[in-house]
Write a protein that holds these residues in place. Structure first.
Motif, PDB file in Angstrom:
ATOM      1  N   VAL A 132      -9.794  -3.746   5.695  1.00  0.00           N
ATOM      2  CA  VAL A 132      -9.475  -5.077   6.217  1.00  0.00           C
ATOM      3  C   VAL A 132     -10.376  -5.432   7.396  1.00  0.00           C
ATOM      4  N   LEU A 133     -10.545  -4.508   8.340  1.00  0.00           N
ATOM      5  CA  LEU A 133     -11.313  -4.784   9.558  1.00  0.00           C
ATOM      6  C   LEU A 133     -12.803  -4.998   9.276  1.00  0.00           C
ATOM      7  N   LEU A 134     -13.355  -4.155   8.403  1.00  0.00           N
ATOM      8  CA  LEU A 134     -14.791  -4.210   8.140  1.00  0.00           C
ATOM      9  C   LEU A 134     -15.154  -5.114   6.976  1.00  0.00           C
ATOM     10  N   GLY A 135     -14.148  -5.582   6.245  1.00  0.00           N
ATOM     11  CA  GLY A 135     -14.411  -6.445   5.101  1.00  0.00           C
ATOM     12  C   GLY A 135     -15.228  -5.774   4.026  1.00  0.00           C
ATOM     13  N   LEU A 136     -14.931  -4.491   3.771  1.00  0.00           N
ATOM     14  CA  LEU A 136     -15.716  -3.737   2.789  1.00  0.00           C
ATOM     15  C   LEU A 136     -15.551  -4.308   1.391  1.00  0.00           C
ATOM     16  N   PHE A 137     -14.321  -4.676   1.037  1.00  0.00           N
ATOM     17  CA  PHE A 137     -14.042  -5.358  -0.221  1.00  0.00           C
ATOM     18  C   PHE A 137     -12.694  -6.030  -0.084  1.00  0.00           C
ATOM     19  N   ASN A 138     -12.276  -6.712  -1.104  1.00  0.00           N
ATOM     20  CA  ASN A 138     -11.018  -7.452  -1.051  1.00  0.00           C
ATOM     21  C   ASN A 138      -9.856  -6.482  -0.823  1.00  0.00           C
ATOM     22  N   PRO A 139      -9.092  -6.664   0.266  1.00  0.00           N
ATOM     23  CA  PRO A 139      -7.994  -5.719   0.567  1.00  0.00           C
ATOM     24  C   PRO A 139      -6.939  -5.623  -0.525  1.00  0.00           C
ATOM     25  N   ILE A 140      -6.891  -6.598  -1.419  1.00  0.00           N
ATOM     26  CA  ILE A 140      -5.882  -6.552  -2.477  1.00  0.00           C
ATOM     27  C   ILE A 140      -6.086  -5.356  -3.400  1.00  0.00           C
ATOM     28  N   PHE A 141      -7.324  -4.831  -3.427  1.00  0.00           N
ATOM     29  CA  PHE A 141      -7.616  -3.693  -4.300  1.00  0.00           C
ATOM     30  C   PHE A 141      -7.054  -2.380  -3.752  1.00  0.00           C
ATOM     31  N   LEU A 142      -6.771  -2.324  -2.447  1.00  0.00           N
ATOM     32  CA  LEU A 142      -6.259  -1.095  -1.841  1.00  0.00           C
ATOM     33  C   LEU A 142      -5.144  -1.446  -0.875  1.00  0.00           C
ATOM     34  N   ALA A 143      -3.944  -1.596  -1.418  1.00  0.00           N
ATOM     35  CA  ALA A 143      -2.793  -1.892  -0.576  1.00  0.00           C
ATOM     36  C   ALA A 143      -2.458  -0.682   0.300  1.00  0.00           C
ATOM     37  N   GLY A 144      -2.043  -0.941   1.528  1.00  0.00           N
ATOM     38  CA  GLY A 144      -1.665   0.138   2.437  1.00  0.00           C
ATOM     39  C   GLY A 144      -0.382   0.819   1.996  1.00  0.00           C
ATOM     40  N   PRO A 145      -0.149   2.047   2.496  1.00  0.00           N
ATOM     41  CA  PRO A 145       1.030   2.796   2.036  1.00  0.00           C
ATOM     42  C   PRO A 145       2.348   2.127   2.380  1.00  0.00           C
ATOM     43  N   TRP A 146       2.421   1.466   3.532  1.00  0.00           N
ATOM     44  CA  TRP A 146       3.693   0.855   3.913  1.00  0.00           C
ATOM     45  C   TRP A 146       3.985  -0.362   3.057  1.00  0.00           C
ATOM     46  N   LEU A 147       2.925  -1.067   2.628  1.00  0.00           N
ATOM     47  CA  LEU A 147       3.113  -2.181   1.701  1.00  0.00           C
ATOM     48  C   LEU A 147       3.604  -1.676   0.344  1.00  0.00           C
TER      49      LEU A 147
END
Length: 271
Positions: free
Chosen positions: A45-60
């Motif tokens: 999310v911070l670095l904008g490596l790719f769309n965050p939707i592809f790697l949801a965080g564990p708490w989500l």
């Protein structure tokens, strides 16, 4: 370390960890994995490596599992998966034991079964799934048959090998004491082969949870595999990952149950 067995085990493996310390170590590994997962998803999310939707965080992901559990939707899918796994795995295990024990004991039975098993065993279970659907339809029967087919071979082979590896000295010693064939089988062969048979059963449990997902991708309206496939269709990544985690926990619990039963049945191994 009051016995020779304890001394040998300590020499081979080192001193065993206390139960609380072993539990703390396992929990620490899980928490470290969650922390690493959170770090990676945060960096995305911070670095904008790719769309965050592809790697949801564990708490989500865990929040999505909690949401499904509170709504009651999770339990229907969980029950459907467990029912299919239980029936398919039990059928496969019973067939593997019913055929594997006599195949390991008598060469004639082994020669009769070995060609068929060795022809079918290399065929991937996924290649057989369309045939099961053609033969039995897309209902529960094809899914159960698919799990039975996939889990049968490792349990059968380990059972045959376990019976073949029984020490002949044990058989001769029991025979010299007047044991007859049924007594030799139930009092000597089966207990001696049980540790390796349980290893095959552990493989079968893991494999049953592995293949159930594939069978629930096709023609299923309930099941954790259905949830994963539904998440793929609508790009619900937290639902996909959450369902996969639940499957992993179920497999872990199944393996732990077999290990606990093994410790109970194999009490005679420990001094």
């Amino acid at each position: 370390m009051s016995t020779m067995t304890d001394l040998v085990q300590w020499g081979l493996r080192g001193a065993s960890l206390p139960r609380r310390r072993a539990l703390a170590l396992r929990l620490g590994v899980v928490l470290a994995f969650l922390a690493l997962w959170s770090l990676v998803s945060g960096l995305v999310v911070l670095l904008g490596l790719f769309n965050p939707i592809f790697l949801a965080g564990p708490w989500l992901v865990l929040g999505k599992v909690w949401e499904l559990a509170l709504s009651g939707e999770l339990w229907g899918h969980l029950g459907a998966t467990l029912e299919r796994v239980a029936v398919g795995f039990t059928t496969g295990a019973l067939l593997a034991l019913a055929l594997g024990l006599p195949a390991g004991q008598w060469r004639a039975v082994r020669n009769l079964l070995e060609p068929i098993v060795e022809i079918l065993r290399p065929i991937p279970p996924l290649a057989m799934l369309p045939l099961f659907i053609v033969w039995a339809g897309i209902g529960e029967t094809s899914k159960v048959a698919f799990i039975t087919y996939a889990t049968f071979f490792p349990m059968f082979l380990t059972t045959v090998h376990a019976v073949q590896q029984v020490d002949p000295l044990l058989l001769r010693a029991a025979a010299s004491l007047g044991a007859r064939r049924p007594q030799l089988f139930f009092r000597v062969v089966l207990p001696a082969a049980l540790p390796e048979i349980l290893t095959g059963i552990r493989l079968g449990v893991a494999l049953s949870f592995f293949v159930i997902v594939i069978s629930e991708f096709i023609g299923a309206e309930q099941g954790l595999g259905y949830l994963i496939n539904d998440g793929r269709n609508f790009f619900l990544v937290p639902q996909m990952l959450g369902s996969a985690i639940v499957l992993g926990l179920l497999g872990y619990a199944g393996n732990a149950l077999v290990v606990r039963l093994g410790r109970h049945w194999l009490r005679w191994e420990r001094p």
